[in-house]
Motif scaffolding. Structure first.
Motif, PDB file in Angstrom:
ATOM      1  N   ASP A 169      -6.804  -8.525   3.648  1.00  0.00           N
ATOM      2  CA  ASP A 169      -7.758  -9.575   4.884  1.00  0.00           C
ATOM      3  C   ASP A 169      -6.793 -10.828   4.197  1.00  0.00           C
ATOM      4  N   ASN A 171     -15.526   1.766  -0.599  1.00  0.00           N
ATOM      5  CA  ASN A 171     -13.835   1.025  -0.047  1.00  0.00           C
ATOM      6  C   ASN A 171     -13.735  -0.019  -0.742  1.00  0.00           C
ATOM      7  N   LYS A 172     -11.897  -0.670  -1.081  1.00  0.00           N
ATOM      8  CA  LYS A 172     -11.485  -1.501  -0.909  1.00  0.00           C
ATOM      9  C   LYS A 172     -10.500  -2.614  -0.261  1.00  0.00           C
ATOM     10  N   ILE A 173     -10.813  -4.114  -0.498  1.00  0.00           N
ATOM     11  CA  ILE A 173     -10.381  -4.871   0.459  1.00  0.00           C
ATOM     12  C   ILE A 173      -8.688  -5.352  -0.774  1.00  0.00           C
ATOM     13  N   HIS A 174      -8.297  -5.756  -0.232  1.00  0.00           N
ATOM     14  CA  HIS A 174      -7.050  -6.746  -0.733  1.00  0.00           C
ATOM     15  C   HIS A 174      -7.073  -8.253  -0.553  1.00  0.00           C
ATOM     16  N   SER A 223       0.615  -1.033   0.438  1.00  0.00           N
ATOM     17  CA  SER A 223       0.048   0.187   0.367  1.00  0.00           C
ATOM     18  C   SER A 223       0.929   0.937  -0.079  1.00  0.00           C
ATOM     19  N   ASN A 269      -8.750   2.292  -1.903  1.00  0.00           N
ATOM     20  CA  ASN A 269      -7.559   1.680  -0.300  1.00  0.00           C
ATOM     21  C   ASN A 269      -9.035   1.178   0.472  1.00  0.00           C
ATOM     22  N   TYR A 270      -8.674   1.187   1.910  1.00  0.00           N
ATOM     23  CA  TYR A 270     -10.274   0.610   2.332  1.00  0.00           C
ATOM     24  C   TYR A 270     -10.952   2.047   3.479  1.00  0.00           C
ATOM     25  N   GLY A 287     -15.355  -3.262  -1.461  1.00  0.00           N
ATOM     26  CA  GLY A 287     -15.768  -4.101   0.374  1.00  0.00           C
ATOM     27  C   GLY A 287     -16.617  -3.531   0.512  1.00  0.00           C
ATOM     28  N   GLY A 312      -6.804  -2.685   5.500  1.00  0.00           N
ATOM     29  CA  GLY A 312      -7.518  -3.639   4.175  1.00  0.00           C
ATOM     30  C   GLY A 312      -7.638  -4.838   3.706  1.00  0.00           C
TER      31      GLY A 312
END
Length: 1018
Positions: free
Chosen positions: A1000, A892-895, A792, A862-863, A950, A998
């Motif tokens: 997982d 939002n996003k999740i990796h 990140s 990003n989270y 997310g 973020g």
């Protein structure tokens, strides 16, 4: 001339008559209070005499000349019902009745006091605790998830886990949690409280409301007031409890045994399949094994129950309250993990004289947590379904015959350990207790215009953590040849002494108050631990140290801690004219021992204009309330590292050299030294924030709402930056980050006969941007151990910690597409031994140079949600009620680090969606790579393939209840609750609620809870 004389005589007579009437008047005095007995500002008019009236001061007292002929007064106050009161004596006291539909004007708790919500100039959010306690959760902040605009709560699934709470975004790399104030005591979280203990909860979201807490308030303030007794109230005992079952939701379906076998064959690992069939099947049986590791790791049901007994009452001079509650929550992991908590709450207040009262409050909390081994969830994602949980053929396995992937050709180690064994061979237990006593005295002088209050609040907490690993053997990697014990003791000891002087007064339409305060505090924390090996499994021997029962000397020891002190002075002034024009100003000076800069200064100002009280608004029938407000202020964040006021000098061979070597003659060693810590003058981070908002109520107060726009900028952002030409880093105040957005809240409530209903909604938008990094171009960050592969990034002009990688445009369907793509064709020329093939991911060439390079990496999201929202609906009919609460986030996003770990571990399993989606030929999919491509380095770079949305919408709570009276004096309520029963999301994981940045790596799943409960008062 005669007419003029006649007019003169008539006017003279009328004046004489008026003088005679008003000469026959009397002075009426009294006090206006709210339903709880608190003083209230109100307008008092003489019925039938237009323009004759006055206002009560901030202390509620009024004086009015009333003609002898007047028989009643008309009393009005915003948020309360209009009352006509008979004038029978010269003293007329009035207790107002709240307008049930006018919640906007309730009395709310603010910093070091209370204030009518209608007089607020700051966006203070109040929590409806009656609705919050309907949630079957263990912590108060979990209970308000989705119900307060501007407040994001990220819940965890482990029993008793602390949720992540963010107020108006993230403005620090160090500490994002708000300050909690519980009955005057500063706390880092309120997990120890049972939601049933709370009477009022207010959230100070902006700088104007929170600046009174100065250097601790940068992340917002949550003020909690626990339940208290009331004067002249008979003792009332209330029981509120429920028992329920937790079940896993949104179960992540993994690749089946056959899917894994096909996949293993496709990537050239048919040997794994053959070894499994040979070891675990009868001769001639080629059916592959299908172990559902998540099914084995999770319970289908886990118990939770909560019991609360509350006693409240009071005489004409003494109030008292006593609470006792207990919660027991098992985890849904099928291993020992639970959360148990006992709370005792005591409160009493005595009016010693008419002007003096004293009070005492205490919270006693005892807890027992058994923390699960969360790594087992990560290992369950990795584990091949081609071997069993238990394997009797492993002769050396002891004491339990757990299975191993080693016999089928998958080497174990952390990632491929048996997840059930990892969960079983885990003992991580924490016990502790906490005491929060506070004592105060409050004196009122000068007709209650002046109040002095002194309060001493304390906190003492002691925790004991035991970690024990027994001797066991599964295979050469998953084993423990020696037992290990770690025993840790933590202690917190804090106190706060507050002295407050408040002056409230008014004159006609002018009302004002002044608060002067002084506060002293000290915080201490010490953590010590000791470890030992070869400890017997019986807990009677779990002691370390010379002479301990059954043990020799400890093999390890460590200690950590801090001690900080602070002193503060603060002031707040409020003024309003005719309840129309509002002003609030605060100032706090904080002194701290943590930094070389000893003092910080935090001012704020708020303005409000109640348009609905203006004369030009009196003829309209739309708005019952319309108020515009704005505020500005400064806040501090001292939750960062203190000054590093000394240097560490490293020496030894690594920093020395040999000089003078000639031929076979050895030179001499010259010692070298390196400074390992550098002094910087660190200071707290400073938040500057402004807010503009509108509060309104319409349609006879049935519809009320609020709209706010906020902009908060964190300056002096603290982080470590590299030192040129050195490996070391230096910590200091280098950066700036901004958060801005809109907040909306809307509620409708009405009743028609036996039917009542309510509808509510709230939403918050967030734009987070880094605006300065002290000259650095960017800072790379990421998940521990994987930051290099899947980073990140923190960069000026971008949100904090955005995912950094290549943008995937699809999948190469045939060789012609590969040849036509400059990036792919060039790569194949340079790497003929490992070329790009059909079924591989296609990356976007951002700069058009025909080559995949660093400049093609972009912001993948990003989270932090750009939108958070919540809805609630309630229906009542006679004794029945039904309530539904929904909550969600978007933007939002999740990796998905679970999928991304295939970069190093190609033989791992995968979720069913991944297995079923793999490219199998031209046109089969343009989303997933082929099985062969899934393990190729080209497809395992940081990219949008691993970054997923997310967004989710969750049915947060559904409750159906029925209320009736067992006897005329015993109200009784039964209810059934479904908590978190459904979630709608496209994320390929157990839960889209991922804390931290973020990433997982298989979080503990969030459970749904179905319960039955009762509430009764005696």
């Amino acid at each position: 001339m005669k007419h003029r004389v006649l007019i003169f005589v008539m006017v003279t007579f009328q004046c004489l008559l008026s003088s005679m009437v008003f000469a026959q008047s009397r002075e009426v005095t009294g006090r206006i209070t709210d339903p709880n007995g608190h003083p209230l500002t109100a307008s008092i008019m003489i019925k039938g005499a237009s323009g004759s009236g006055t206002s009560s001061g901030a202390n509620g007292i009024y004086r009015l000349q009333v003609p002898e002929s007047a028989d009643s007064l008309i009393v009005t106050s915003v948020g309360y019902l209009r009352q006509a009161v008979a004038v029978k004596t010269n003293t007329v006291n009035v207790q107002m009745i709240a307008d049930a539909g006018f919640n906007v004007e309730e009395v709310v708790v603010i910093g070091y006091g209370t204030q009518r919500k209608g007089d607020l100039t700051a966006p203070v959010a109040t929590v409806n605790m009656e609705e919050a306690i309907k949630r079957t959760v263990a912590t108060p902040m979990d209970a308000i998830q989705g119900s307060v605009p501007g407040v994001q709560v990220v819940s965890g699934g482990a029993p008793g886990s602390t949720p992540t709470v963010r107020i108006r975004g993230v403005g620090s790399f160090n500490n994002e949690s708000p300050l909690y104030v519980v009955d005057g005591m500063f706390m880092d979280n309120i997990d120890f409280l049972n939601p049933n203990d709370i009477e009022d909860m207010s959230v100070l979201k902006d700088a104007s409301g929170a600046a009174i807490y100065g250097v601790r308030a940068a992340n917002g303030v949550v003020i909690v007031t626990t339940k208290r007794g009331k004067l002249n109230t008979k003792a009332r005992v209330t029981y509120n409890g429920y028992a329920g079952i937790q079940t896993p939701t949104n179960m992540l379906k993994m690749g089946s045994g056959q899917q894994y076998a096909d996949y293993a064959a496709a990537i050239g690992r048919q040997d794994i399949v053959d070894a499994s069939i040979s070891r675990f099947n009868e001769p001639g049986n080629t059916t592959v094994m299908n172990t559902d590791w998540y099914g084995e790791l999770l319970r289908s049901q886990a118990l939770i129950h909560n019991h609360n007994v509350d006693v409240q009452g009071g005489s004409d001079k003494i109030t008292y309250a006593f609470g006792l509650n207990y919660i027991d929550q098992d985890g849904i992991m099928d291993a020992e993990n639970f959360h148990r908590k006992y709370n005792i709450r005591m409160q009493t207040e005595a009016r010693v004289t008419d002007w003096l009262k004293v009070g005492f409050t205490a919270h006693i909390n005892n807890f027992h947590n058994f923390q699960p081994n969360n790594a087992a969830f990560r290992q369950a994602y990795f584990a091949s379904p081609l071997y069993p949980v238990y394997d009797d053929k492993l002769e050396l396995a002891d004491p339990i015959k757990f299975g191993s992937s080693d016999p089928i050709g998958i080497p174990t180690g952390f990632w491929f350990n048996n997840p059930i064994a990892a969960a079983y061979y885990n003992h991580n237990e924490t016990k502790g207790f906490q005491i929060l006593p506070s004592a105060y005295l409050e004196a009122n002088f000068w007709d209650n215009k002046i109040t002095f209050r002194s309060q001493l609040s304390q906190r003492y907490q002691s925790t004991h953590n035991i970690q024990y690993n027994p001797v066991y053997y599964i295979d050469n990697n998953q084993r423990a040849d020696r037992s290990y014990l770690r025993s840790g003791q933590g202690r917190n000891s804090n106190y706060i002494l507050d002295n407050l002087l408040t002056y409230r007064d008014g004159a006609e339409k002018h009302h004002w108050s002044v608060l002067l305060g002084q506060s002293t505090r000290e915080e201490r924390w010490r953590d010590t631990w000791v470890s030992a090996n070869d400890v017997p499994p019986s807990q009677e021997f779990w002691y370390a140290g010379q002479g301990a029962q059954g043990l020799g000397s400890a093999t390890g020891y460590g200690e950590n801690g801090f001690r900080n002190a602070g002193v503060s002075v603060f002031a707040r002034g409020t003024y309003d004219y005719d309840n129309k024009y509002l002003l609030t100003a605060t100032f706090r000076a904080d002194g701290s021992s943590k930094y070389q800069t000893k003092w910080g200064y935090f001012p704020s100002v708020g303005l409000g204009w109640v348009l609905s009280r203006e004369n030009f608004m009196q003829e309209q029938n739309l708005f019952d309330l319309l108020k515009i407000r704005g505020s500005w202020g400064l806040l501090g964040n001292d939750g960062i590292q203190p000054n590093a006021g000394y240097a560490i000098v490293n020496s030894g061979n690594n920093f020395s050299g040999i000089f003078g070597s000639i031929g076979s003659t050895n030179g001499s060693r010259v010692p070298g030294y390196r400074v390992g810590r550098f002094f910087t003058q660190v200071r707290w981070e400073v938040v500057e924030e402004w807010d503009a908002g509108i509060d309104f109520a319409l349609f006879n107060n049935r519809l009320n709402g609020t709209v706010d726009y906020y902009h908060r900028e964190t300056k002096d952002l603290a982080f470590s930056r590299p030192i040129p030409f050195m490996w070391d880093r230096v910590y200091g105040n280098w950066g700036t980050v901004a958060n801005s957005g809109w907040e909306f809240g809307l509620n409708w409530a009405d009743k028609k006969g036996d039917w009542g209903y309510r509808i509510g909604a709230n939403a918050t938008t967030l734009k987070n941007r880094v605006t300065d990094l002290g000259g650095l171009a960017n800072i790379m960050n990421g998940f521990p151990e994987w930051a290099a592969e899947f980073p990140s990034r923190i960069e000026v002009g971008q949100p904090i910690n955005y995912f950094y990688g290549y943008e995937v445009q699809g999948v190469y369907q045939n060789q012609a597409e590969i040849n036509a793509d400059p990036i792919a064709s060039r790569y194949n020329e340079q790497n003929p031994g490992s070329p790009i093939l059909p079924g591989y991911l296609r990356y976007k060439d951002q700069n058009g140079n025909g080559e995949l390079d660093e400049s093609d990496r972009i912001n993948l999201g990003n989270y932090l949600p750009t939108l958070s929202y919540g809805f609630n609906v309630g229906i009542e009919y006679k004794g029945f009620d039904l309530g539904v609460v929904l909550q969600g986030v978007a933007g939002n996003k999740i990796h998905n680090l679970n999928r991304a770990m295939r970069r190093k571990y190609p033989q791992m399993n995968a979720d069913a969606a991944f297995m079923e989606g793999l490219w199998t030929g031209e046109g089969s999919t343009n989303t997933y790579p082929s099985a062969e491509g899934s393990v190729a380095a080209w497809n395992l770079q940081a990219s949008s393939f691993f970054v997923e949305s997310g967004a989710y919408l969750r049915v947060q709570n559904v409750q159906l209840g029925y209320s009736f009276n067992l006897t005329p004096s015993i109200p009784f309520r039964v209810f059934a609750t479904a908590d978190r029963p459904l979630i709608f999301t496209n994320y390929n994981g157990f839960s889209p609620e991922v804390s931290g940045m973020g990433f997982d790596a298989n979080v503990y799943p969030v459970a749904a809870t179905y319960s039955l409960g009762v509430r009764a008062s005696f």
